[in-house]
Motif scaffolding. Structure first.
Motif, PDB file in Angstrom:
ATOM      1  N   ILE A  47       0.839  -1.200   0.000  1.00 57.00           N
ATOM      2  CA  ILE A  47       0.000   0.000   0.000  1.00 57.00           C
ATOM      3  C   ILE A  47       0.873   1.249   0.000  1.00 57.00           C
ATOM      4  O   ILE A  47       0.664   2.185  -0.775  1.00 57.00           O
ATOM      5  CB  ILE A  47      -0.950   0.004   1.221  1.00 57.00           C
ATOM      6  CG1 ILE A  47      -1.965  -1.125   1.114  1.00 57.00           C
ATOM      7  CG2 ILE A  47      -1.647   1.355   1.361  1.00 57.00           C
ATOM      8  CD1 ILE A  47      -2.714  -1.407   2.404  1.00 57.00           C
ATOM      9  N   MET A  48       1.884   1.259   0.862  1.00 54.51           N
ATOM     10  CA  MET A  48       2.740   2.438   0.984  1.00 54.51           C
ATOM     11  C   MET A  48       3.605   2.651  -0.262  1.00 54.51           C
ATOM     12  O   MET A  48       3.896   3.779  -0.619  1.00 54.51           O
ATOM     13  CB  MET A  48       3.568   2.353   2.255  1.00 54.51           C
ATOM     14  CG  MET A  48       2.703   2.510   3.488  1.00 54.51           C
ATOM     15  SD  MET A  48       3.635   2.688   4.982  1.00 54.51           S
ATOM     16  CE  MET A  48       2.341   3.081   6.150  1.00 54.51           C
ATOM     17  N   ARG A  49       3.979   1.565  -0.932  1.00 47.13           N
ATOM     18  CA  ARG A  49       4.690   1.695  -2.220  1.00 47.13           C
ATOM     19  C   ARG A  49       3.824   2.403  -3.251  1.00 47.13           C
ATOM     20  O   ARG A  49       4.286   3.271  -3.985  1.00 47.13           O
ATOM     21  CB  ARG A  49       5.095   0.316  -2.746  1.00 47.13           C
ATOM     22  CG  ARG A  49       6.516   0.004  -2.516  1.00 47.13           C
ATOM     23  CD  ARG A  49       6.966  -1.308  -3.099  1.00 47.13           C
ATOM     24  NE  ARG A  49       7.900  -1.917  -2.182  1.00 47.13           N
ATOM     25  CZ  ARG A  49       9.101  -1.427  -1.919  1.00 47.13           C
ATOM     26  NH1 ARG A  49       9.527  -0.345  -2.515  1.00 47.13           N
ATOM     27  NH2 ARG A  49       9.893  -2.018  -1.060  1.00 47.13           N
ATOM     28  N   VAL A  51       1.319   4.474  -2.678  1.00 44.68           N
ATOM     29  CA  VAL A  51       1.165   5.883  -2.294  1.00 44.68           C
ATOM     30  C   VAL A  51       2.416   6.668  -2.677  1.00 44.68           C
ATOM     31  O   VAL A  51       2.324   7.761  -3.252  1.00 44.68           O
ATOM     32  CB  VAL A  51       0.877   6.025  -0.779  1.00 44.68           C
ATOM     33  CG1 VAL A  51       0.911   7.480  -0.353  1.00 44.68           C
ATOM     34  CG2 VAL A  51      -0.463   5.397  -0.432  1.00 44.68           C
ATOM     35  N   CYS A  52       3.580   6.116  -2.406  1.00 39.30           N
ATOM     36  CA  CYS A  52       4.836   6.789  -2.765  1.00 39.30           C
ATOM     37  C   CYS A  52       4.914   7.008  -4.269  1.00 39.30           C
ATOM     38  O   CYS A  52       5.297   8.090  -4.725  1.00 39.30           O
ATOM     39  CB  CYS A  52       6.044   5.990  -2.278  1.00 39.30           C
ATOM     40  SG  CYS A  52       6.329   6.118  -0.506  1.00 39.30           S
ATOM     41  N   ASP A  53       4.541   5.999  -5.046  1.00 44.48           N
ATOM     42  CA  ASP A  53       4.546   6.131  -6.507  1.00 44.48           C
ATOM     43  C   ASP A  53       3.657   7.276  -6.961  1.00 44.48           C
ATOM     44  O   ASP A  53       4.012   8.017  -7.876  1.00 44.48           O
ATOM     45  CB  ASP A  53       4.090   4.831  -7.174  1.00 44.48           C
ATOM     46  CG  ASP A  53       5.140   3.734  -7.102  1.00 44.48           C
ATOM     47  OD1 ASP A  53       6.317   4.045  -6.798  1.00 44.48           O
ATOM     48  OD2 ASP A  53       4.780   2.566  -7.336  1.00 44.48           O
ATOM     49  N   SER A  54       2.505   7.437  -6.333  1.00 51.92           N
ATOM     50  CA  SER A  54       1.587   8.502  -6.730  1.00 51.92           C
ATOM     51  C   SER A  54       2.159   9.886  -6.423  1.00 51.92           C
ATOM     52  O   SER A  54       1.749  10.867  -7.026  1.00 51.92           O
ATOM     53  CB  SER A  54       0.224   8.328  -6.070  1.00 51.92           C
ATOM     54  OG  SER A  54       0.298   8.608  -4.699  1.00 51.92           O
ATOM     55  N   LEU A  59       9.781   4.189  -2.317  1.00 52.19           N
ATOM     56  CA  LEU A  59       9.956   3.547  -1.018  1.00 52.19           C
ATOM     57  C   LEU A  59      11.174   2.641  -1.128  1.00 52.19           C
ATOM     58  O   LEU A  59      11.120   1.585  -1.750  1.00 52.19           O
ATOM     59  CB  LEU A  59       8.709   2.751  -0.634  1.00 52.19           C
ATOM     60  CG  LEU A  59       8.714   2.066   0.728  1.00 52.19           C
ATOM     61  CD1 LEU A  59       8.923   3.070   1.849  1.00 52.19           C
ATOM     62  CD2 LEU A  59       7.430   1.295   0.932  1.00 52.19           C
ATOM     63  N   ARG A  60      12.301   3.071  -0.554  1.00 53.71           N
ATOM     64  CA  ARG A  60      13.555   2.331  -0.687  1.00 53.71           C
ATOM     65  C   ARG A  60      13.646   1.147   0.272  1.00 53.71           C
ATOM     66  O   ARG A  60      14.218   0.123  -0.042  1.00 53.71           O
ATOM     67  CB  ARG A  60      14.747   3.264  -0.425  1.00 53.71           C
ATOM     68  CG  ARG A  60      14.971   4.299  -1.486  1.00 53.71           C
ATOM     69  CD  ARG A  60      15.861   3.704  -2.580  1.00 53.71           C
ATOM     70  NE  ARG A  60      15.993   4.580  -3.708  1.00 53.71           N
ATOM     71  CZ  ARG A  60      17.044   5.344  -3.929  1.00 53.71           C
ATOM     72  NH1 ARG A  60      18.041   5.363  -3.094  1.00 53.71           N
ATOM     73  NH2 ARG A  60      17.086   6.097  -5.013  1.00 53.71           N
ATOM     74  N   GLU A  61      13.104   1.327   1.463  1.00 55.87           N
ATOM     75  CA  GLU A  61      13.198   0.264   2.473  1.00 55.87           C
ATOM     76  C   GLU A  61      11.954   0.341   3.348  1.00 55.87           C
ATOM     77  O   GLU A  61      11.441   1.419   3.623  1.00 55.87           O
ATOM     78  CB  GLU A  61      14.463   0.467   3.315  1.00 55.87           C
ATOM     79  CG  GLU A  61      14.878  -0.731   4.127  1.00 55.87           C
ATOM     80  CD  GLU A  61      15.265  -1.933   3.291  1.00 55.87           C
ATOM     81  OE1 GLU A  61      14.829  -3.042   3.653  1.00 55.87           O
ATOM     82  OE2 GLU A  61      15.960  -1.773   2.278  1.00 55.87           O
ATOM     83  N   PHE A  62      11.493  -0.829   3.789  1.00 57.80           N
ATOM     84  CA  PHE A  62      10.323  -0.900   4.659  1.00 57.80           C
ATOM     85  C   PHE A  62      10.485  -2.092   5.582  1.00 57.80           C
ATOM     86  O   PHE A  62      10.897  -3.164   5.155  1.00 57.80           O
ATOM     87  CB  PHE A  62       9.045  -1.081   3.831  1.00 57.80           C
ATOM     88  CG  PHE A  62       7.804  -1.233   4.672  1.00 57.80           C
ATOM     89  CD1 PHE A  62       7.041  -0.132   5.004  1.00 57.80           C
ATOM     90  CD2 PHE A  62       7.400  -2.475   5.141  1.00 57.80           C
ATOM     91  CE1 PHE A  62       5.902  -0.259   5.781  1.00 57.80           C
ATOM     92  CE2 PHE A  62       6.281  -2.624   5.921  1.00 57.80           C
ATOM     93  CZ  PHE A  62       5.524  -1.509   6.241  1.00 57.80           C
ATOM     94  N   ASN A  63      10.168  -1.894   6.854  1.00 56.24           N
ATOM     95  CA  ASN A  63      10.148  -2.995   7.806  1.00 56.24           C
ATOM     96  C   ASN A  63       9.373  -2.537   9.028  1.00 56.24           C
ATOM     97  O   ASN A  63       9.048  -1.351   9.147  1.00 56.24           O
ATOM     98  CB  ASN A  63      11.552  -3.447   8.185  1.00 56.24           C
ATOM     99  CG  ASN A  63      11.585  -4.925   8.557  1.00 56.24           C
ATOM    100  OD1 ASN A  63      10.550  -5.551   8.783  1.00 56.24           O
ATOM    101  ND2 ASN A  63      12.775  -5.495   8.619  1.00 56.24           N
ATOM    102  N   GLY A  64       9.087  -3.441   9.910  1.00 57.66           N
ATOM    103  CA  GLY A  64       8.351  -3.070  11.099  1.00 57.66           C
ATOM    104  C   GLY A  64       8.332  -4.171  12.127  1.00 57.66           C
ATOM    105  O   GLY A  64       8.885  -5.252  11.925  1.00 57.66           O
ATOM    106  N   GLU A  65       7.693  -3.861  13.227  1.00 54.99           N
ATOM    107  CA  GLU A  65       7.473  -4.817  14.308  1.00 54.99           C
ATOM    108  C   GLU A  65       5.981  -4.833  14.582  1.00 54.99           C
ATOM    109  O   GLU A  65       5.206  -4.275  13.809  1.00 54.99           O
ATOM    110  CB  GLU A  65       8.289  -4.419  15.537  1.00 54.99           C
ATOM    111  CG  GLU A  65       9.784  -4.536  15.309  1.00 54.99           C
ATOM    112  CD  GLU A  65      10.617  -4.221  16.535  1.00 54.99           C
ATOM    113  OE1 GLU A  65      10.051  -4.098  17.639  1.00 54.99           O
ATOM    114  OE2 GLU A  65      11.836  -4.099  16.377  1.00 54.99           O
ATOM    115  N   GLY A  66       5.578  -5.423  15.667  1.00 57.45           N
ATOM    116  CA  GLY A  66       4.159  -5.559  15.964  1.00 57.45           C
ATOM    117  C   GLY A  66       3.422  -4.250  16.127  1.00 57.45           C
ATOM    118  O   GLY A  66       2.232  -4.166  15.839  1.00 57.45           O
TER     119      GLY A  66
END
Length: 142
Positions: A47-49, A51-54, A59-66
């Motif tokens: 989803i965030m990719r 949005v960034c494209d628009s 979006l070069r890097e994405f990660n997360g935790e809980g």
């Protein structure tokens, strides 16, 4: 271009600008609830990719935790970072709440997915001490 200058693929060009703007963004779920699992993080990244494209960003890097996500975004100067953030949070919240209704409703965050605040830091390029030294070393006319 000068033959002695090697083009940097990270430097993006527009009609009247050359830029290399990166931002490290971090979004936290409301009440820091542990909502994310691997599948949900994968969907959030997609989803965030989009949005960034628009916005003409990448979006070069994405990660997360809980309970939070980190993004490294390469964005153009015409994109206001605050608007990009609002769109990233708004669109992802809308899609994730629609697609993972049962999981999100069990966490007790109500109709809000993200906490209202966010973290943003500029990053990339030379350290500030090097930039300061470079600017100080300019040949000022007398």
């Amino acid at each position: 271009m000068s033959p002695r200058w090697e083009p940097d693929p990270d430097i993006r060009r527009g009609n009247h600008v050359a830029h290399n703007l990166h931002a490290h963004l971090m979004f936290v779920t409301k009440y820091r609830r542990e909502i994310f699992d691997d599948a949900m993080l994968t969907r959030c990244e997609a989803i965030m990719r989009d949005v960034c494209d628009s916005f003409g960003a990448e979006l070069r890097e994405f990660n997360g935790e809980g309970d939070h996500v980190h993004l490294l975004v390469h964005y153009p100067p015409k994109a206001a970072l605050s608007r990009l953030v609002n769109s990233l949070k708004g669109v992802s919240s809308r899609y994730l709440r629609a697609e993972y209704t049962g999981r999100i409703n069990r966490t007790g965050t109500g109709s809000v997915f993200w906490a209202p605040s966010y973290f943003a830091a500029s990053c990339g390029g030379a350290p500030l001490s090097i930039v300061k030294e470079y600017i100080e070393g300019q040949k000022r006319p007398v």
